[in-house]
Design an enzyme around this catalytic site. Structure first.
Site, short mmCIF file in Angstrom:
data_model
loop_
_atom_site.label_atom_id
_atom_site.label_comp_id
_atom_site.label_asym_id
_atom_site.label_seq_id
_atom_site.Cartn_x
_atom_site.Cartn_y
_atom_site.Cartn_z
N LYS A 1 72.63 28.60 27.77
CA LYS A 1 71.27 28.56 27.23
C LYS A 1 71.17 27.58 26.07
O LYS A 1 70.16 26.87 25.92
CB LYS A 1 70.83 29.95 26.79
CG LYS A 1 69.41 30.02 26.20
CD LYS A 1 68.35 29.53 27.18
CE LYS A 1 66.96 29.44 26.55
NZ LYS A 1 66.36 30.75 26.27
N LYS B 1 65.56 28.06 15.74
CA LYS B 1 66.67 29.01 15.78
C LYS B 1 67.68 28.61 16.86
O LYS B 1 68.90 28.63 16.62
CB LYS B 1 66.11 30.41 16.04
CG LYS B 1 67.16 31.50 16.18
CD LYS B 1 67.50 31.84 17.62
CE LYS B 1 66.34 32.42 18.37
NZ LYS B 1 66.73 32.85 19.74
#
Length: 289
Positions: A170, A238
């Site tokens: 990811k 993030k």
């Protein structure tokens, strides 16, 4: 199947609704009463706590903003590891640090709980349509047990390795996505500054070797400066922190990752955090103002 779903935001809400439509009994928990009401309207049930949510579940799915929230739900006194029954399958679909997923998996094993990290790609549209791409880390047998559930949420489901591997894949995904958004933004600025219709120009690019899902889904809204969030700059910021940390842990240099991370950090510093990550266009425009 009895499924607990913790985290009913932009992604989690429609994912939980898809599980209801697939015939599962879904009990959800979220800090937002409005989101709990939406699940109830979709045919699920609302719980008043994580403990209540997971008490009778055979599978628990978490879809939360970041590592601290995942750790709180997993390790807290009201949490999943304390109140989930032995044999529970925990599928964390959040995007968090790989080491967080490894810690959760190790602690879950002690409790007799099977843990997978299964972050997703496809954004809000993919969550609504049930067409997410899901990258799964964990034991192969647990991945196979999860496939019937994941099949209601996505169309591409790939076991990529042991615990934490899904999060590493990811991170690579978010690096590529951020980089493409930055390049599309620069292409729009170049076309407009050269007196070329950007909509026509991007139509050509989308049909050639430069084509991508981002061009397919976002070129029109980017040209129109419509940045309604499907995935917020704040969250991509993030995620780029996860990319940089993963590169450091792996001992590799990723120079373009550094540039993408700085552009996204600049967007956040400019107050664009709540907007869609396609709002990188605003950063490139301001550089050229």
């Amino acid at each position: 199947m009895n499924i607990a779903f913790v985290g009913l935001g932009i992604m989690g809400g429609p994912m939980a609704a898809n599980l209801v439509r697939a015939g599962h009994a879904v009990v959800g928990y979220d800090v937002s009463g409005e989101r709990l009401n939406a699940l109830a309207e979709a045919g699920g049930k609302a719980a008043g706590s994580v403990a209540e949510c997971v008490a009778q579940a055979e599978t628990a799915i978490t879809m939360l903003p970041d590592s601290p929230q995942v750790e709180e739900v997993a390790f807290g006194p009201d949490g999943l590891l304390e109140h989930g029954r032995s044999g529970l399958l925990h599928i964390d679909m959040s995007t968090v640090r790989p080491e967080t997923s490894r810690r959760v998996a190790q602690a879950a094993a002690v409790k007799g709980i099977r843990a997978l990290d299964a972050p997703v790609s496809g954004g809000e549209r993919g969550a609504i349509d049930g067409t997410l791409s899901i990258m799964v880390g964990g034991h192969a047998d647990d991945v196979e047990a999860a496939r019937p559930i994941l099949g209601a949420l996505g169309t591409t489901i790939v076991h990529v390795g042991p615990a934490g591997a899904g999060q590493t894949v990811k991170a690579a995904n978010q690096l590529v996505v951020g980089g493409i958004y930055g390049l599309v933004a620069e292409a729009i600025v170049l076309l407009e500054s050269s007196g070329v219709d950007p909509a026509a120009g991007l139509d050509v690019l989308a049909g050639g070797l430069a084509g991508s899902r981002i061009l397919d889904l976002k070129r029109h809204t980017m040209v129109k400066r419509q940045f309604t969030p499907g995935f917020r700059i704040d969250l991509h910021h993030k995620d780029m922190g996860i990319v940089i940390a993963a590169a450091r842990e792996a001992g590799v240099a990723l120079p373009l990752a550094g540039v993408v991370a700085q552009l996204i950090a600049a967007a956040r510093a400019q107050g664009l955090g709540p907007l869609d990550h396609s709002a990188l266009l605003k950063v490139i425009e301001r550089i050229n103002a």
